[in-house]
Design an enzyme around this catalytic site. Sequence first.
Site, PDB file in Angstrom:
ATOM      1  CG  HIS A  83      -1.398  15.661   7.928  1.00 20.42           C
ATOM      2  ND1 HIS A  83      -0.406  16.371   7.292  1.00 20.42           N
ATOM      3  CD2 HIS A  83      -1.260  14.372   7.526  1.00 20.42           C
ATOM      4  CE1 HIS A  83       0.306  15.538   6.538  1.00 20.42           C
ATOM      5  NE2 HIS A  83      -0.193  14.325   6.654  1.00 20.42           N
TER       6      HIS A  83
ATOM      7  CE  LYS B 249       9.130   9.631   2.617  1.00 22.90           C
ATOM      8  NZ  LYS B 249       7.761   9.959   3.010  1.00 22.90           N
TER       9      LYS B 249
ATOM     10  NE  ARG C 264      -4.192  11.679   0.573  1.00 22.94           N
ATOM     11  CZ  ARG C 264      -2.884  11.803   0.408  1.00 22.94           C
ATOM     12  NH1 ARG C 264      -2.326  12.981   0.475  1.00 22.94           N
ATOM     13  NH2 ARG C 264      -2.136  10.745   0.146  1.00 22.94           N
TER      14      ARG C 264
ATOM     15  CB  SER D 261       3.390  16.592   2.990  1.00 23.65           C
ATOM     16  OG  SER D 261       2.596  16.399   4.122  1.00 23.65           O
TER      17      SER D 261
HETATM   18  O1  PNS Z   1       3.434  10.657   5.917  1.00 21.30           O
HETATM   19  P1  PNS Z   1       3.430   9.297   5.335  1.00 21.30           P
HETATM   20  O2  PNS Z   1       4.529   9.117   4.323  1.00 21.30           O
HETATM   21  O3  PNS Z   1       2.107   8.934   4.752  1.00 21.30           O
HETATM   22  O4  PNS Z   1       3.703   8.296   6.549  1.00 21.30           O
HETATM   23  C1  PNS Z   1       4.102   6.974   6.300  1.00 21.30           C
HETATM   24  C2  PNS Z   1       4.505   6.270   7.601  1.00 21.30           C
HETATM   25  C3  PNS Z   1       5.449   7.106   8.411  1.00 21.30           C
HETATM   26  C4  PNS Z   1       3.278   5.987   8.425  1.00 21.30           C
HETATM   27  C5  PNS Z   1       5.184   4.942   7.169  1.00 21.30           C
HETATM   28  O5  PNS Z   1       6.174   5.200   6.238  1.00 21.30           O
HETATM   29  C6  PNS Z   1       5.772   4.193   8.341  1.00 21.30           C
HETATM   30  O6  PNS Z   1       5.061   3.650   9.152  1.00 21.30           O
HETATM   31  N1  PNS Z   1       7.117   4.201   8.417  1.00 21.30           N
HETATM   32  C7  PNS Z   1       7.860   3.626   9.534  1.00 21.30           C
HETATM   33  C8  PNS Z   1       8.533   2.324   9.129  1.00 21.30           C
HETATM   34  C9  PNS Z   1       7.577   1.176   9.248  1.00 21.30           C
HETATM   35  O7  PNS Z   1       6.977   0.923  10.282  1.00 21.30           O
HETATM   36  N2  PNS Z   1       7.420   0.442   8.134  1.00 21.30           N
HETATM   37  C10 PNS Z   1       6.539  -0.683   8.081  1.00 21.30           C
HETATM   38  C11 PNS Z   1       5.099  -0.252   7.914  1.00 21.30           C
HETATM   39  S1  PNS Z   1       4.421  -1.311   6.800  1.00 21.30           S
END
Ligand code: PNS
Length: 163
Positions: free
Chosen positions: A17, A41, A94, A132
């Site tokens: 990150h 989560k 990645r 993570s």
């Molecule tokens: O750390 P991560 O799990 O890679 O992050 C994922 C994240 C937080 C970017 C994704 O889960 C997200 O945007 N969640 C918020 C809900 C949302 O907007 N969902 C629609 C996106 S397609």
Amino acid sequence: MRRAIFPGSFDPLTNGHLDIIKRSSPLFDEIVISVLNNPDKNPMFSVEERVSMIEEILPSIPHGDCNLAVDSFTGLTAEFAKSRDATAIVRGIRAVSDYEYELRMALMNRKLEPTIETVFLMADEAYSYVSSTLMKQVFLLGGRVAGLIPEPIEKRMREKLGR
Ligand code: PNS
């Protein structure tokens, strides 16, 4: 003012990150590291802990003229980006395996907020296997994660487990 959000769970923030934050900072005037508050989560760290850990690390990240900020949000990333007047959502890639999931998210976010672009940056290959989830798993089983997560965060992980 070019503002981007860098959304994620950051449970915890890894050196991967950090690499993405460093790489994106020359591209924007401000990057808001945006911690998703997702109670489903069962995270290792609360949102407040994650925000405060990131705030602690921020001064050590080279960021040039770019302002780095931290915030948390609930709900949709696209809506949060809009509420912060961001023009971009930064995500790190990645390996090819990330691509399909990231593509679907980017297209959905674009459907929700057509004016906000997702900007993908390639993480340093040294972090291509760092996530993570993997870091927590290895750490919980007593493995070494030094060099893969920032030292202050590793310390907080040790404290969390009473080590
Ligand atoms: O750390 P991560 O799990 O890679 O992050 C994922 C994240 C937080 C970017 C994704 O889960 C997200 O945007 N969640 C918020 C809900 C949302 O907007 N969902 C629609 C996106 S397609």
